[in-house]
Design a protein around this motif. Structure first.
Motif, mmCIF file in Angstrom:
data_model
loop_
_atom_site.group_PDB
_atom_site.id
_atom_site.type_symbol
_atom_site.label_atom_id
_atom_site.label_comp_id
_atom_site.label_asym_id
_atom_site.label_seq_id
_atom_site.Cartn_x
_atom_site.Cartn_y
_atom_site.Cartn_z
ATOM 1 N N GLY A 79 32.412 -42.229 110.903
ATOM 2 C CA GLY A 79 31.234 -42.152 111.168
ATOM 3 C C GLY A 79 29.278 -43.073 111.892
ATOM 4 O O GLY A 79 29.050 -42.931 112.112
ATOM 5 N N LEU A 80 30.108 -42.240 109.732
ATOM 6 C CA LEU A 80 28.371 -43.196 109.505
ATOM 7 C C LEU A 80 27.835 -44.161 109.619
ATOM 8 O O LEU A 80 27.180 -45.172 110.006
ATOM 9 C CB LEU A 80 27.729 -42.973 108.539
ATOM 10 C CG LEU A 80 27.113 -41.049 107.762
ATOM 11 C CD1 LEU A 80 27.093 -40.729 106.418
ATOM 12 C CD2 LEU A 80 25.856 -40.194 109.406
ATOM 13 N N ASP A 81 29.056 -44.843 109.418
ATOM 14 C CA ASP A 81 29.293 -46.737 108.818
ATOM 15 C C ASP A 81 29.607 -47.307 110.357
ATOM 16 O O ASP A 81 28.447 -48.210 110.773
ATOM 17 C CB ASP A 81 30.778 -46.885 108.262
ATOM 18 C CG ASP A 81 30.578 -46.601 106.710
ATOM 19 O OD1 ASP A 81 29.901 -46.252 106.465
ATOM 20 O OD2 ASP A 81 31.367 -46.196 105.989
ATOM 21 N N LEU A 82 29.481 -46.584 111.421
ATOM 22 C CA LEU A 82 30.133 -47.379 112.699
ATOM 23 C C LEU A 82 28.504 -47.163 113.575
ATOM 24 O O LEU A 82 28.683 -48.540 114.064
ATOM 25 C CB LEU A 82 30.671 -46.016 113.229
ATOM 26 C CG LEU A 82 31.107 -46.558 115.135
ATOM 27 C CD1 LEU A 82 32.117 -48.053 114.763
ATOM 28 C CD2 LEU A 82 31.984 -45.897 115.958
ATOM 29 N N THR A 91 22.332 -43.520 118.250
ATOM 30 C CA THR A 91 24.056 -42.032 118.041
ATOM 31 C C THR A 91 24.046 -40.792 117.983
ATOM 32 O O THR A 91 22.134 -40.753 117.424
ATOM 33 C CB THR A 91 24.408 -42.625 117.270
ATOM 34 O OG1 THR A 91 24.721 -44.236 116.618
ATOM 35 C CG2 THR A 91 25.815 -41.795 116.576
ATOM 36 N N ILE A 92 24.269 -39.673 118.370
ATOM 37 C CA ILE A 92 23.975 -38.701 118.048
ATOM 38 C C ILE A 92 25.331 -38.211 116.796
ATOM 39 O O ILE A 92 26.641 -38.046 117.682
ATOM 40 C CB ILE A 92 24.153 -37.691 119.040
ATOM 41 C CG1 ILE A 92 22.710 -37.650 119.905
ATOM 42 C CG2 ILE A 92 24.185 -36.297 118.635
ATOM 43 C CD1 ILE A 92 22.388 -37.214 120.957
ATOM 44 N N MET A 100 23.435 -30.794 104.636
ATOM 45 C CA MET A 100 21.855 -31.373 105.339
ATOM 46 C C MET A 100 21.732 -32.823 104.285
ATOM 47 O O MET A 100 20.841 -33.255 105.090
ATOM 48 C CB MET A 100 20.943 -30.152 104.238
ATOM 49 C CG MET A 100 19.626 -30.987 104.963
ATOM 50 S SD MET A 100 18.945 -31.046 106.652
ATOM 51 C CE MET A 100 18.821 -29.044 107.057
ATOM 52 N N LYS A 101 22.643 -33.011 103.627
ATOM 53 C CA LYS A 101 22.638 -34.539 102.464
ATOM 54 C C LYS A 101 22.859 -35.328 104.154
ATOM 55 O O LYS A 101 22.369 -36.550 104.209
ATOM 56 C CB LYS A 101 23.443 -34.504 102.029
ATOM 57 C CG LYS A 101 23.682 -35.759 101.071
ATOM 58 C CD LYS A 101 24.068 -35.892 99.472
ATOM 59 C CE LYS A 101 24.308 -37.199 98.925
ATOM 60 N NZ LYS A 101 24.922 -37.692 97.953
ATOM 61 N N LEU A 102 23.793 -35.246 104.463
ATOM 62 C CA LEU A 102 24.492 -35.775 105.629
ATOM 63 C C LEU A 102 23.675 -36.084 106.448
ATOM 64 O O LEU A 102 23.569 -36.959 107.674
ATOM 65 C CB LEU A 102 25.799 -35.420 105.586
ATOM 66 C CG LEU A 102 27.060 -35.692 105.066
ATOM 67 C CD1 LEU A 102 28.374 -35.240 105.623
ATOM 68 C CD2 LEU A 102 27.326 -37.343 104.651
ATOM 69 N N VAL A 103 23.030 -35.093 107.080
ATOM 70 C CA VAL A 103 22.270 -35.038 107.633
ATOM 71 C C VAL A 103 20.998 -35.821 107.890
ATOM 72 O O VAL A 103 20.224 -37.469 108.551
ATOM 73 C CB VAL A 103 21.742 -33.386 108.863
ATOM 74 C CG1 VAL A 103 20.704 -34.115 109.456
ATOM 75 C CG2 VAL A 103 22.640 -32.884 109.132
ATOM 76 N N GLU A 104 20.786 -35.711 106.939
ATOM 77 C CA GLU A 104 19.449 -37.119 106.010
ATOM 78 C C GLU A 104 19.467 -38.067 106.175
ATOM 79 O O GLU A 104 19.035 -38.987 106.651
ATOM 80 C CB GLU A 104 18.965 -36.317 105.001
ATOM 81 C CG GLU A 104 18.344 -34.765 105.124
ATOM 82 C CD GLU A 104 17.633 -34.736 103.503
ATOM 83 O OE1 GLU A 104 18.051 -34.953 102.560
ATOM 84 O OE2 GLU A 104 17.130 -33.348 103.612
ATOM 85 N N GLU A 105 21.004 -38.946 106.216
ATOM 86 C CA GLU A 105 21.184 -39.781 105.481
ATOM 87 C C GLU A 105 21.464 -40.694 106.921
ATOM 88 O O GLU A 105 21.002 -41.340 107.181
ATOM 89 C CB GLU A 105 22.595 -40.435 104.437
ATOM 90 C CG GLU A 105 22.491 -41.398 104.309
ATOM 91 C CD GLU A 105 24.273 -41.174 104.196
ATOM 92 O OE1 GLU A 105 24.823 -42.248 103.700
ATOM 93 O OE2 GLU A 105 25.111 -40.363 102.801
ATOM 94 N N ASN A 109 18.914 -43.145 106.298
ATOM 95 C CA ASN A 109 19.386 -44.856 106.315
ATOM 96 C C ASN A 109 20.215 -45.024 107.057
ATOM 97 O O ASN A 109 20.812 -46.547 106.993
ATOM 98 C CB ASN A 109 20.467 -44.660 104.927
ATOM 99 C CG ASN A 109 19.325 -43.892 103.693
ATOM 100 O OD1 ASN A 109 18.345 -43.928 104.164
ATOM 101 N ND2 ASN A 109 20.649 -43.737 103.296
ATOM 102 N N ARG A 110 20.807 -44.490 107.921
ATOM 103 C CA ARG A 110 21.816 -45.364 109.401
ATOM 104 C C ARG A 110 21.377 -45.537 111.023
ATOM 105 O O ARG A 110 21.993 -45.995 111.633
ATOM 106 C CB ARG A 110 23.611 -44.251 109.364
ATOM 107 C CG ARG A 110 23.641 -43.994 107.904
ATOM 108 C CD ARG A 110 24.224 -45.143 107.470
ATOM 109 N NE ARG A 110 24.495 -44.547 105.796
ATOM 110 C CZ ARG A 110 25.861 -45.209 105.320
ATOM 111 N NH1 ARG A 110 27.139 -45.062 106.201
ATOM 112 N NH2 ARG A 110 26.135 -44.812 103.863
ATOM 113 N N GLY A 111 20.293 -44.505 111.129
ATOM 114 C CA GLY A 111 19.920 -45.089 112.162
ATOM 115 C C GLY A 111 19.939 -43.592 113.315
ATOM 116 O O GLY A 111 19.710 -44.472 114.631
#
Length: 197
Positions: A79-82, A91-92, A100-105, A109-111
């Protein structure tokens, strides 16, 4: 065609491999006066369909699940890559497996615009979608564009004859102006040339 975007519902792409979640989001979005667009398939087909429908329906917003290929795979962040691949849709990211690490990324980094935990109250999701739509969707803004006929001129540069314009494209010019001028209440457009390119 006067102010074509004023009556359109913002289109929200739903990308999730859980059919129950898709059905719930679809129902909620319809209730909240958004037009849901569902990506279909599994694995790679789901990702490809999401990219196709984001373009075809010109979705302004996307709800994207974090794990689209395998809910049990902790390394699946498809989903992050998409996120970048379905731009300009904002995107939401939604997940039941967020850290928290994924939320920050997802933001840095992913917009992604925001993150929603699947176990959270749906009203919080509505607030996030409404806030985003209020920034990027002309139909959800109090922005007035004068004269509205110039939106027709812009549309004719993209689609000639204008009757060939897909319904999903009718709000595109107004949405771009809403994004360019997020704090404006009124925009006055002026034609600088009598020649249509």
């Amino acid at each position: 065609m006067t102010n074509p975007a004023s009556n359109s519902l913002p289109r929200v792409l739903i990308v999730d491999n859980d059919k129950r979640a898709v059905a719930l989001y679809r129902q909620l979005l319809s209730l909240w006066e958004y037009q849901p667009v569902m990506a279909e398939g599994a694995g790679r087909r789901l990702l490809e369909d999401a990219k196709k429908k984001a373009r075809e329906f010109r979705c302004q917003i996307a709800l994207v699940d974090l794990r689209l290929k395998d809910d049990q795979d902790e390394d699946d962040v498809s989903g992050l890559d998409l996120i970048a691949e379905i731009k300009p849709a904002e995107t939401i990211l939604v997940s039941g497996h967020g850290t928290m690490k994924l939320v920050e990324e997802s933001f840095q980094n992913r917009g992604a615009f925001s993150f929603f935990e699947k176990d959270d109250d749906p009203e919080n999701l509505k607030k996030k979608i409404d806030r985003l739509a209020g920034r990027i969707c002309f139909a959800r803004r109090t922005l007035r564009i004068e004269p509205p006929e110039l939106l027709d001129l812009i549309a004719r540069t993209l689609f000639d004859p204008i009757k060939d314009m897909p319904v999903e494209a009718r709000d595109q010019a107004a949405d771009v102006l809403a994004r360019l001028f997020p704090d404006a209440a009124v925009l006055r457009l002026e034609k600088t040339s009598s020649t249509v390119v």
